[in-house]
Design a protein around this motif. Sequence first.
Motif, PDB file in Angstrom:
ATOM      1  N   THR A 277       0.830  -1.538  -0.111  1.00  0.00           N
ATOM      2  CA  THR A 277       0.184   0.184   0.385  1.00  0.00           C
ATOM      3  C   THR A 277       1.087   0.941   0.254  1.00  0.00           C
ATOM      4  N   LYS A 278       2.148   1.409   1.058  1.00  0.00           N
ATOM      5  CA  LYS A 278       3.061   2.141   0.597  1.00  0.00           C
ATOM      6  C   LYS A 278       3.346   2.463  -0.749  1.00  0.00           C
ATOM      7  N   ALA A 279       3.968   1.475  -1.573  1.00  0.00           N
ATOM      8  CA  ALA A 279       4.355   1.293  -2.638  1.00  0.00           C
ATOM      9  C   ALA A 279       2.921   2.390  -3.901  1.00  0.00           C
ATOM     10  N   GLU A 280       1.819   1.968  -3.499  1.00  0.00           N
ATOM     11  CA  GLU A 280       1.378   2.067  -4.462  1.00  0.00           C
ATOM     12  C   GLU A 280       1.104   4.128  -4.068  1.00  0.00           C
ATOM     13  N   MET A 281       0.964   4.406  -2.932  1.00  0.00           N
ATOM     14  CA  MET A 281       0.764   5.002  -2.901  1.00  0.00           C
ATOM     15  C   MET A 281       2.023   6.294  -2.985  1.00  0.00           C
ATOM     16  N   GLU A 282       3.136   5.881  -2.967  1.00  0.00           N
ATOM     17  CA  GLU A 282       4.669   6.807  -3.223  1.00  0.00           C
ATOM     18  C   GLU A 282       4.092   6.860  -4.558  1.00  0.00           C
ATOM     19  N   SER A 283       3.965   5.314  -5.471  1.00  0.00           N
ATOM     20  CA  SER A 283       3.404   5.458  -7.059  1.00  0.00           C
ATOM     21  C   SER A 283       2.495   6.986  -7.752  1.00  0.00           C
ATOM     22  N   ILE A 284       1.675   6.378  -7.179  1.00  0.00           N
ATOM     23  CA  ILE A 284       0.525   7.654  -7.337  1.00  0.00           C
ATOM     24  C   ILE A 284       0.969   8.959  -7.381  1.00  0.00           C
ATOM     25  N   ARG A 285       1.519   9.455  -6.026  1.00  0.00           N
ATOM     26  CA  ARG A 285       3.015  10.754  -4.936  1.00  0.00           C
ATOM     27  C   ARG A 285       3.617  11.100  -6.681  1.00  0.00           C
TER      28      ARG A 285
ATOM     29  N   LYS B  32     -10.603  -0.146 -13.193  1.00  0.00           N
ATOM     30  CA  LYS B  32      -9.269   0.004 -11.270  1.00  0.00           C
ATOM     31  C   LYS B  32      -7.357  -0.372 -12.281  1.00  0.00           C
ATOM     32  N   GLN B  33      -7.217  -1.554 -13.288  1.00  0.00           N
ATOM     33  CA  GLN B  33      -5.549  -1.962 -13.169  1.00  0.00           C
ATOM     34  C   GLN B  33      -5.928  -0.322 -13.998  1.00  0.00           C
ATOM     35  N   LYS B  34      -6.091   0.928 -15.029  1.00  0.00           N
ATOM     36  CA  LYS B  34      -5.853   1.120 -15.533  1.00  0.00           C
ATOM     37  C   LYS B  34      -5.428   3.069 -14.474  1.00  0.00           C
ATOM     38  N   THR B  35      -6.814   2.723 -13.150  1.00  0.00           N
ATOM     39  CA  THR B  35      -6.437   3.341 -12.197  1.00  0.00           C
ATOM     40  C   THR B  35      -4.832   3.053 -11.596  1.00  0.00           C
ATOM     41  N   HIS B  36      -4.686   1.772 -10.971  1.00  0.00           N
ATOM     42  CA  HIS B  36      -3.119   1.396 -10.122  1.00  0.00           C
ATOM     43  C   HIS B  36      -2.540   2.009 -11.548  1.00  0.00           C
ATOM     44  N   ASP B  37      -2.460   2.092 -12.641  1.00  0.00           N
ATOM     45  CA  ASP B  37      -1.337   2.222 -13.171  1.00  0.00           C
ATOM     46  C   ASP B  37      -0.963   3.859 -14.009  1.00  0.00           C
ATOM     47  N   GLN B  38      -2.464   4.769 -13.756  1.00  0.00           N
ATOM     48  CA  GLN B  38      -1.745   5.679 -14.242  1.00  0.00           C
ATOM     49  C   GLN B  38      -2.476   6.941 -12.883  1.00  0.00           C
ATOM     50  N   LEU B  39      -3.256   7.001 -11.917  1.00  0.00           N
ATOM     51  CA  LEU B  39      -3.903   7.338 -10.926  1.00  0.00           C
ATOM     52  C   LEU B  39      -2.793   8.817 -10.331  1.00  0.00           C
ATOM     53  N   ILE B  40      -2.354   9.807 -11.027  1.00  0.00           N
ATOM     54  CA  ILE B  40      -1.963  10.953  -9.946  1.00  0.00           C
ATOM     55  C   ILE B  40      -2.180  11.199  -8.948  1.00  0.00           C
ATOM     56  N   ALA B  41      -1.229  12.299  -7.657  1.00  0.00           N
ATOM     57  CA  ALA B  41      -1.855  13.329  -6.920  1.00  0.00           C
ATOM     58  C   ALA B  41      -0.919  14.483  -6.985  1.00  0.00           C
ATOM     59  N   GLU B  42      -0.969  15.663  -7.021  1.00  0.00           N
ATOM     60  CA  GLU B  42      -0.218  16.399  -6.901  1.00  0.00           C
ATOM     61  C   GLU B  42       0.161  16.707  -5.515  1.00  0.00           C
ATOM     62  N   ASN B  43      -0.594  16.523  -4.689  1.00  0.00           N
ATOM     63  CA  ASN B  43      -0.389  16.691  -3.064  1.00  0.00           C
ATOM     64  C   ASN B  43      -1.236  15.571  -2.927  1.00  0.00           C
ATOM     65  N   PRO B  44      -0.583  16.277  -0.810  1.00  0.00           N
ATOM     66  CA  PRO B  44      -2.011  14.994  -0.040  1.00  0.00           C
ATOM     67  C   PRO B  44      -3.545  15.038   0.317  1.00  0.00           C
TER      68      PRO B  44
END
Length: 141
Positions: A11-19, A62-74
């Motif tokens: 989960t931590k790795a996924e959050m870091e990937s998104i950020r 869901k797969q695209k979301t996990h692969d492509q989701l971005i978050a510019e801030n918390p």
Amino acid sequence: MDEAKTQIVETKAEMESIRNRKVGATWKEANIGLQQIMFDFSGEVRSESLLGAGLAALRRLKQKTHDQLIAENPHDLCRSLEVINLLDVGEIIFITARERKETRGKHKRPDYPFTNPQLAKTIVIKKLNGEPVLEWRSLKA
């Protein structure tokens, strides 16, 4: 404990990937896609073909979301995690709606137009080894 630690690390790795992504889809785009899929395929009338197509579309999103989701801030990260959770809930809705092969209350199935008194039960869904497992349980009187 080992399983929980593994899940925390993932989960931590996924959050870091998104950020850390600089290009991709925002939580708003993923949320709109989810809402559209749920409206189109899991509305008032639910059939096997609609539910199957909806589940396939949701899993692609869901797969695209996990692969492509971005978050510019918390804040965007929290909203992204919320959408990821809603995608899981949507998947559960499709899986359990397909399992309930009857019409009952607001769950209308034209392919199963009658209420089955033997299905006056609840469906419990669990994740076992990463896969959904369904169990029918009797309602307590």
